[in-house]
Design a protein around this motif. Structure first.
Motif, PDB file in Angstrom:
ATOM      1  N   PHE A  72       0.883  -1.323   0.095  1.00  0.00           N
ATOM      2  CA  PHE A  72       0.001  -0.141   0.366  1.00  0.00           C
ATOM      3  C   PHE A  72       0.966   1.393   0.097  1.00  0.00           C
ATOM      4  N   ARG A  73       2.051   1.054   0.554  1.00  0.00           N
ATOM      5  CA  ARG A  73       2.977   2.234   0.486  1.00  0.00           C
ATOM      6  C   ARG A  73       3.295   2.865  -0.747  1.00  0.00           C
ATOM      7  N   ASN A  74       3.776   4.198  -0.883  1.00  0.00           N
ATOM      8  CA  ASN A  74       4.194   4.681  -2.117  1.00  0.00           C
ATOM      9  C   ASN A  74       3.181   4.415  -3.439  1.00  0.00           C
ATOM     10  N   SER A  75       2.064   4.631  -3.168  1.00  0.00           N
ATOM     11  CA  SER A  75       1.027   4.507  -3.897  1.00  0.00           C
ATOM     12  C   SER A  75       0.110   5.742  -4.184  1.00  0.00           C
ATOM     13  N   PHE A  76      -0.902   5.960  -3.413  1.00  0.00           N
ATOM     14  CA  PHE A  76      -1.983   6.872  -3.690  1.00  0.00           C
ATOM     15  C   PHE A  76      -1.199   8.083  -2.675  1.00  0.00           C
ATOM     16  N   ILE A  77      -2.029   9.224  -2.870  1.00  0.00           N
ATOM     17  CA  ILE A  77      -1.526  10.388  -2.241  1.00  0.00           C
ATOM     18  C   ILE A  77      -1.789   9.882  -0.556  1.00  0.00           C
ATOM     19  N   GLY A  78      -0.865  10.416   0.320  1.00  0.00           N
ATOM     20  CA  GLY A  78      -1.061   9.795   1.683  1.00  0.00           C
ATOM     21  C   GLY A  78      -0.965   8.711   2.007  1.00  0.00           C
ATOM     22  N   SER A  79      -0.538   7.903   1.152  1.00  0.00           N
ATOM     23  CA  SER A  79      -0.538   6.367   1.470  1.00  0.00           C
ATOM     24  C   SER A  79       0.376   5.949   2.478  1.00  0.00           C
ATOM     25  N   ASN A  80       1.592   6.491   2.647  1.00  0.00           N
ATOM     26  CA  ASN A  80       2.629   6.423   3.641  1.00  0.00           C
ATOM     27  C   ASN A  80       2.062   6.621   4.989  1.00  0.00           C
ATOM     28  N   GLN A  81       1.202   7.791   4.899  1.00  0.00           N
ATOM     29  CA  GLN A  81       0.808   8.218   6.391  1.00  0.00           C
ATOM     30  C   GLN A  81      -0.301   7.354   6.728  1.00  0.00           C
ATOM     31  N   LEU A  82      -1.235   7.033   5.744  1.00  0.00           N
ATOM     32  CA  LEU A  82      -2.106   5.796   6.017  1.00  0.00           C
ATOM     33  C   LEU A  82      -1.855   4.480   6.233  1.00  0.00           C
ATOM     34  N   ALA A  83      -0.498   4.003   5.778  1.00  0.00           N
ATOM     35  CA  ALA A  83      -0.224   2.657   5.803  1.00  0.00           C
ATOM     36  C   ALA A  83      -0.310   1.895   7.046  1.00  0.00           C
ATOM     37  N   PRO A  84      -0.258   2.557   8.449  1.00  0.00           N
ATOM     38  CA  PRO A  84      -0.330   1.762   9.706  1.00  0.00           C
ATOM     39  C   PRO A  84      -1.803   1.590   9.747  1.00  0.00           C
ATOM     40  N   LEU A  85      -2.482   2.523   9.445  1.00  0.00           N
ATOM     41  CA  LEU A  85      -3.939   2.289   9.732  1.00  0.00           C
ATOM     42  C   LEU A  85      -4.546   1.288   8.766  1.00  0.00           C
ATOM     43  N   VAL A  86      -4.224   1.176   7.668  1.00  0.00           N
ATOM     44  CA  VAL A  86      -4.561  -0.087   6.312  1.00  0.00           C
ATOM     45  C   VAL A  86      -4.484  -1.169   7.147  1.00  0.00           C
ATOM     46  N   LYS A  87      -2.943  -1.353   7.535  1.00  0.00           N
ATOM     47  CA  LYS A  87      -2.561  -2.505   8.352  1.00  0.00           C
ATOM     48  C   LYS A  87      -3.614  -3.058   9.238  1.00  0.00           C
ATOM     49  N   LYS A  88      -3.866  -2.240  10.230  1.00  0.00           N
ATOM     50  CA  LYS A  88      -4.973  -2.383  11.244  1.00  0.00           C
ATOM     51  C   LYS A  88      -6.246  -3.056  10.746  1.00  0.00           C
ATOM     52  N   TRP A  89      -6.714  -2.292   9.683  1.00  0.00           N
ATOM     53  CA  TRP A  89      -7.914  -2.716   9.097  1.00  0.00           C
ATOM     54  C   TRP A  89      -7.925  -3.984   8.329  1.00  0.00           C
ATOM     55  N   LEU A  90      -6.702  -4.443   7.475  1.00  0.00           N
ATOM     56  CA  LEU A  90      -6.476  -5.527   7.093  1.00  0.00           C
ATOM     57  C   LEU A  90      -6.559  -6.710   7.851  1.00  0.00           C
ATOM     58  N   VAL A  91      -5.827  -6.562   8.921  1.00  0.00           N
ATOM     59  CA  VAL A  91      -5.468  -7.554  10.158  1.00  0.00           C
ATOM     60  C   VAL A  91      -7.062  -7.684  10.744  1.00  0.00           C
ATOM     61  N   LYS A  92      -8.028  -6.562  10.906  1.00  0.00           N
ATOM     62  CA  LYS A  92      -9.274  -6.659  11.269  1.00  0.00           C
ATOM     63  C   LYS A  92      -9.945  -7.704  10.496  1.00  0.00           C
ATOM     64  N   LEU A  93      -9.869  -7.731   9.151  1.00  0.00           N
ATOM     65  CA  LEU A  93     -10.484  -8.179   8.196  1.00  0.00           C
ATOM     66  C   LEU A  93     -10.135  -9.725   8.166  1.00  0.00           C
ATOM     67  N   TYR A  94      -8.908  -9.753   8.038  1.00  0.00           N
ATOM     68  CA  TYR A  94      -8.304 -11.106   7.884  1.00  0.00           C
ATOM     69  C   TYR A  94      -8.682 -12.010   8.775  1.00  0.00           C
ATOM     70  N   GLN A  95      -8.642 -11.410  10.159  1.00  0.00           N
ATOM     71  CA  GLN A  95      -8.948 -12.351  11.428  1.00  0.00           C
ATOM     72  C   GLN A  95     -10.189 -12.833  11.371  1.00  0.00           C
ATOM     73  N   GLN A  96     -11.280 -12.462  10.539  1.00  0.00           N
ATOM     74  CA  GLN A  96     -12.530 -12.969  10.379  1.00  0.00           C
ATOM     75  C   GLN A  96     -12.631 -14.293   9.728  1.00  0.00           C
TER      76      GLN A  96
END
Length: 347
Positions: free
Chosen positions: A82-106
């Motif tokens: 996800f990093r180095n992709s869209f505008i703000g992706s590097n700043q959002l990356a830690p939050l994206v990781k948390k979201w992905l983990v939440k989804l994958y845990q289901q």
């Protein structure tokens, strides 16, 4: 058994590798006779096989679990890609990781394209069974075709003698687009074509400027092209050059291999175990070496490894992927299955 394949945001990411992965899944399931539906309102299915990460995806997972359905999450994405992709992706990356983990845990089971991406998921603390199954490739579609190759050359006004280097990907820094343009500028005698597209408002200004106007004359950005033209480009170019810094697999690499094209890659961990420098591809880590290899490859001064690459693509054919998906589905449903096949993808 019956599988619900779900893909949220088709209009946004349908042209990406994830979008093509869904198409491959449909053909893979059909190849082994597994019934599937794409209707999220359906209730007569046994397994939800989900590919995307938006709020509708989470709602569908919750609905499936309440109905007692088995859930398989296809982990195409990681924080790293996800990093180095869209505008703000590097700043959002830690939050994206948390979201992905939440989804994958289901999920009852995870599928991810490579052993490398499986390792990343384990490092996230995910404990479910994880199968490393390639997104696969439709070999027939990309088999070299002189008619398609001629159409590609004609469309771009290229002579038979013109050396052409192509890449396919979104306009992301992590894909190596800056390196692609920098290298092209030092090789004005060759034509460089980057196929792909993304909404311009979503990418950083420096990338946007490069794509729109600040690139050498020998670099073309024709946008997203499919069908005969892109298939002709894969086999009709002189080299597929993919300088990406991070992938979970890289479907475009499989497409180039299936096209029996020479392939030049950045040496990154995702290729470990299946792409091997000087065996089925060429690899480098800096632009100066890329420059040298491009000249050597397009002028046929290095061994042609395209048939070794094609054999790699054959091992990841749609039919093979269908068998591997079937083994995971059967294991999740706890019905008799091919233990050897299942052991192969979860090891």
């Amino acid at each position: 058994m019956k599988v619900l394949l779900y893909f949220e945001g088709q209009n946004v990411i349908g042209k990406s590798g994830i979008g093509r992965a869904l198409s491959h899944q449909k053909r893979a399931l059909a190849s082994v006779g597994i019934e599937y539906t794409l209707d999220p309102k359906s209730t007569d299915y046994d397994i939800l096989h989900i590919n995307t990460y938006g709020p509708k995806s989470l709602l569908l997972v919750n609905k499936a679990k309440k109905m007692g359905k088995k859930v398989i999450y296809h982990a195409h994405s990681t924080e790293e890609d996800f990093r180095n992709s869209f505008i703000g992706s590097n700043q959002l990356a830690p939050l994206v990781k948390k979201w992905l983990v939440k989804l994958y845990q289901q999920a009852d089971h995870l599928i991810t394209p490579t052993p490398y991406s499986k390792k990343l998921l384990r490092n996230y603390g995910l404990t479910q069974p994880i199968a490393a199954i390639s997104n696969g490739i439709d070999l027939k579609r990309y088999y070299p075709d002189a008619r398609k190759e001629a159409a590609f050359r004609k469309h771009f006004g290229l002579s038979k003698e013109q050396k052409v280097i192509i890449c396919v990907g979104l306009f992301f820094e992590r894909k190596g687009i800056l390196d692609f343009v920098e290298i092209a500028e030092k090789m004005p005698e060759y034509t460089f074509i980057w196929f792909g597209d993304v909404p311009m408002a979503s990418i950083p200004r420096n990338i946007r400027k490069i794509v729109k106007k600040d690139h050498p004359q020998n670099v073309l950005f024709p946008g997203y092209i499919d069908g005969d033209l892109i298939e002709g480009a894969y086999s009709g170019a002189d080299l597929f050059f993919f300088p990406s810094y991070e992938e979970t697999e890289g479907i475009v690499v499989l497409e180039a291999l299936a096209s029996q094209q020479q392939v030049l890659l950045r040496n990154i961990p995702v290729y470990e175990g299946w792409m091997i420098d000087r065996k089925n591809c060429y690899m480098a880590e800096d632009n100066q070496i890329f420059l040298t290899l491009i000249r050597e490859l397009v002028n046929h001064r290095l061994p042609n490894l395209s048939m070794e690459g094609f054999r790699t693509a054959q091992s990841k054919s749609i039919n093979q992927i269908g068998k591997e998906l079937e083994a995971v589905y059967q294991a999740v449903l706890d019905v008799p299955y091919d233990h050897q096949m299942y052991a192969k993808v979860v090891k």
